[in-house]
Design a protein around this motif. Sequence first.
Motif, PDB file in Angstrom:
ATOM      1  N   THR A   1      21.427 -98.207  61.428  1.00 43.82           N
ATOM      2  CA  THR A   1      22.565 -97.389  61.848  1.00 43.82           C
ATOM      3  C   THR A   1      22.141 -95.985  62.245  1.00 43.82           C
ATOM      4  OG1 THR A   1      23.022 -96.972  59.515  1.00 43.82           O
ATOM      5  CG2 THR A   1      24.284 -98.717  60.577  1.00 43.82           C
ATOM      6  N   GLY A   2      20.831 -95.774  62.356  1.00 46.53           N
ATOM      7  CA  GLY A   2      20.306 -94.544  62.969  1.00 46.53           C
ATOM      8  C   GLY A   2      20.299 -93.292  62.121  1.00 46.53           C
ATOM      9  N   LYS A   3      20.215 -93.434  60.794  1.00 47.12           N
ATOM     10  CA  LYS A   3      20.163 -92.211  59.976  1.00 47.12           C
ATOM     11  C   LYS A   3      18.791 -91.566  60.138  1.00 47.12           C
ATOM     12  CE  LYS A   3      21.256 -90.486  55.340  1.00 47.12           C
ATOM     13  NZ  LYS A   3      21.680 -89.204  55.879  1.00 47.12           N
ATOM     14  N   PRO A   4      18.720 -90.312  60.609  1.00 47.38           N
ATOM     15  CA  PRO A   4      17.414 -89.723  60.922  1.00 47.38           C
ATOM     16  C   PRO A   4      16.557 -89.417  59.693  1.00 47.38           C
ATOM     17  CG  PRO A   4      19.175 -88.139  61.359  1.00 47.38           C
ATOM     18  CD  PRO A   4      19.836 -89.423  61.016  1.00 47.38           C
ATOM     19  N   TYR A   5      17.175 -89.018  58.560  1.00 44.81           N
ATOM     20  CA  TYR A   5      16.376 -88.762  57.367  1.00 44.81           C
ATOM     21  C   TYR A   5      17.173 -89.115  56.121  1.00 44.81           C
ATOM     22  CZ  TYR A   5      18.931 -84.295  57.040  1.00 44.81           C
ATOM     23  OH  TYR A   5      19.900 -83.340  56.963  1.00 44.81           O
ATOM     24  N   PHE A   6      16.471 -89.406  55.037  1.00 41.75           N
ATOM     25  CA  PHE A   6      17.096 -89.920  53.814  1.00 41.75           C
ATOM     26  C   PHE A   6      17.193 -88.850  52.722  1.00 41.75           C
ATOM     27  CE2 PHE A   6      15.536 -94.616  54.442  1.00 41.75           C
ATOM     28  CZ  PHE A   6      16.193 -94.649  55.651  1.00 41.75           C
ATOM     29  N   ARG A   7      16.287 -87.871  52.772  1.00 38.69           N
ATOM     30  CA  ARG A   7      16.310 -86.851  51.718  1.00 38.69           C
ATOM     31  C   ARG A   7      15.649 -85.598  52.252  1.00 38.69           C
ATOM     32  NH1 ARG A   7      11.482 -86.121  48.403  1.00 38.69           N
ATOM     33  NH2 ARG A   7       9.766 -87.353  49.262  1.00 38.69           N
ATOM     34  N   LYS A   8      15.792 -84.501  51.485  1.00 39.35           N
ATOM     35  CA  LYS A   8      15.048 -83.280  51.792  1.00 39.35           C
ATOM     36  C   LYS A   8      14.233 -82.901  50.568  1.00 39.35           C
ATOM     37  CE  LYS A   8      16.915 -81.564  55.912  1.00 39.35           C
ATOM     38  NZ  LYS A   8      17.734 -80.588  56.620  1.00 39.35           N
ATOM     39  N   THR A   9      13.037 -82.402  50.805  1.00 37.98           N
ATOM     40  CA  THR A   9      12.096 -82.189  49.700  1.00 37.98           C
ATOM     41  C   THR A   9      12.440 -80.954  48.872  1.00 37.98           C
ATOM     42  OG1 THR A   9      10.642 -80.878  51.110  1.00 37.98           O
ATOM     43  CG2 THR A   9      10.221 -83.260  50.998  1.00 37.98           C
ATOM     44  N   VAL A  10      11.815 -80.898  47.699  1.00 36.51           N
ATOM     45  CA  VAL A  10      12.103 -79.846  46.728  1.00 36.51           C
ATOM     46  C   VAL A  10      11.679 -78.472  47.215  1.00 36.51           C
ATOM     47  CG1 VAL A  10      11.498 -79.010  44.412  1.00 36.51           C
ATOM     48  CG2 VAL A  10      11.986 -81.435  44.774  1.00 36.51           C
ATOM     49  N   LYS A  11      10.400 -78.344  47.609  1.00 38.37           N
ATOM     50  CA  LYS A  11       9.867 -77.011  47.936  1.00 38.37           C
ATOM     51  C   LYS A  11      10.319 -76.514  49.297  1.00 38.37           C
ATOM     52  CE  LYS A  11       5.492 -77.073  45.344  1.00 38.37           C
ATOM     53  NZ  LYS A  11       4.022 -77.170  45.511  1.00 38.37           N
ATOM     54  N   ARG A  12      10.018 -77.299  50.337  1.00 39.47           N
ATOM     55  CA  ARG A  12      10.269 -76.787  51.695  1.00 39.47           C
ATOM     56  C   ARG A  12      11.527 -77.352  52.337  1.00 39.47           C
ATOM     57  NH1 ARG A  12       4.614 -77.005  55.035  1.00 39.47           N
ATOM     58  NH2 ARG A  12       3.318 -75.826  53.582  1.00 39.47           N
ATOM     59  N   HIS A  13      12.290 -78.150  51.583  1.00 39.63           N
ATOM     60  CA  HIS A  13      13.543 -78.734  52.112  1.00 39.63           C
ATOM     61  C   HIS A  13      13.299 -79.453  53.426  1.00 39.63           C
ATOM     62  CE1 HIS A  13      15.136 -76.263  48.984  1.00 39.63           C
ATOM     63  NE2 HIS A  13      14.759 -75.161  49.588  1.00 39.63           N
ATOM     64  N   GLU A  14      12.215 -80.216  53.459  1.00 41.76           N
ATOM     65  CA  GLU A  14      11.880 -80.929  54.697  1.00 41.76           C
ATOM     66  C   GLU A  14      12.400 -82.357  54.660  1.00 41.76           C
ATOM     67  OE1 GLU A  14       7.679 -80.473  55.075  1.00 41.76           O
ATOM     68  OE2 GLU A  14       7.853 -78.494  56.000  1.00 41.76           O
ATOM     69  N   PRO A  15      12.763 -82.891  55.829  1.00 43.55           N
ATOM     70  CA  PRO A  15      13.336 -84.237  55.884  1.00 43.55           C
ATOM     71  C   PRO A  15      12.268 -85.315  55.669  1.00 43.55           C
ATOM     72  CG  PRO A  15      13.048 -83.375  58.107  1.00 43.55           C
ATOM     73  CD  PRO A  15      12.672 -82.272  57.169  1.00 43.55           C
TER      74      PRO A  15
END
Lengths: 108, 363, 97
Positions: A43-57
């Motif tokens: 269904t095209g979700k680009p990312y599942f989570r964001k990381t702790v330190k740098r909030h990266e996808p």
Amino acid sequence: MQRILEHPILGPLPEEEKVTIYVDGEPVEARKGEMIAATLMATGKPYFRKTVKRHEPRSIFCGIGRCTDCVMTVNGIPNVRTCVTAVEDGMVIETQMGFGDWGGNDSK
Amino acid sequence: MMERDIVVIGSGPAGLCAAIEAAEAGAKVLLVDENAKPGGQLFKQIHKFFGSREHSAGVRGIDIGTLLLKKAEDLNIEVWLNTEACGIFDQDKVWVVRDKSKSMTIHAKRIILATGANENVVNFPGWTLPGVMGAGAAQTMINIHRVLPGKKILMIGSGNVGVIVSYQLLQAGAEVKAVVEAAPQLGGYGVHTAKVRRAGVPFYTGHTVLEARGTDHVESAVIVQLDASWKPIAGTEFELDVDTICIAAGLTPAVELAFGAGCRSVNSPVLGGLVPWHDQRMCTSIPSIYIAGDVSGVEEASTAMEEGRMAGLSAADSLGYLEESRYKARFEAINHNLLALRSGMFGQKRRDAKEAIMAASKG
Amino acid sequence: MTDDKDMFICRCEEVTLREIEQAIDEGFVTVTDIKRVTRAGMGLCQGRTCTKTIARIISQRTGKPLDEVLPKSYRSPVRPQKMQAVENEEFNDAKNS
């Protein structure tokens, strides 16, 4: 990011019962028994989570439950590996920010 | 405490064949796997295997998997899925946790480790972006889950996994924009490489990915040429419009249980790094622990199957289940098959590496 | 191999190449030592993804052969488990017998 409806070796995608999961509050139709990550990729979700330190996808990386990059918060429980966890009707799935929230416990 | 003759950890080709061989000899076998479904990587291999007819040449991995499962079922082999082997104590106790909730210890006279291997990574700026994944991850998505991970793929690595998965991505309906290979020459089987080439996919040898670009997901990749000392050559960069970057950079044996149990290690760079020392019978430095498949050195599914048979046979024999003549006959037959699989241009290197492992001191 | 020092080597704990190289230069020259000092390898995947890379970086920077740098042993449980699962009579009986 789509389902493979026809495949030269595997044949047509078999019919499967549909279930409804909720992704960040929105209802999403899924095939019964499918891995959460597969539904989200279809269904095209680009990312599942964001990381702790740098909030990266992040999204899937190893795809077989070893690298833990695909984890999301499922039914209130953080760090669930979506590539090896099957969807269930009514499942609540949230994009996980950092460590996630253990149902009200202060763990940010 | 529960008792079993033989506990096999891992139900991929090596584990399944080990369990089947041991059960056929009459041993009481328990086969455990951490996944919800058995078969390891076998059910992703939709292509036809090589080798002779004995090696199921011309048969797809998925069909071999189905045959093995049927055999295991016919033999009434006890199989526990969703069961994680967490540790081995005193060389004969396996601690497992079932369904992430039930902990138990099994006393196993013999243990066969068939835990496989994990994919390696290549690092470059942007490698953590969604859309960058192992080639195995892409293969799992398309062949098991029937979902395309993306539409415009870049494959890093031209070894067997790189070219086979590239071909499977094409079959699944994706566009493979390029295959990049850092080495000056291509690394995979000619048959699969040719198929990918014929489909119009460009191969860039002596090239690597300099950077993956994108905000929330891969949007493009920058490729660069390498000089003779593997350093990027400034000015040779070009950008490819891709949404997925697959990494096929080899595998590393999953040795945690083996080394945690105290098995001695040998370094085998050709076969993936540190592996447990083992002999021709697939026995490690610990007499009650055997190994088979990629955990003993990364090769292929067909060698994994034969090694599994050897480990299952030898473990059962060490418990007295076989008469000597029958053991000898099967031992010779399996060795003969292994030799055949380890011959030719690609096979000889693996044969030499395996012999080096066995010849090394136990540590 | 590119050497952008700010890229992560450990994806789980977000440890950069720069941090790992600094630790090596301070004298931490095994994968286990790097883990203790930088947390690389302590995250959810327990080093499954980054161990080989870190070993290679140490080996290249110090000249030490790979097998002197890689971990030789692993503590159980080799898969993360909930305390609930382990607080189980059968397991305790087994350990005590």
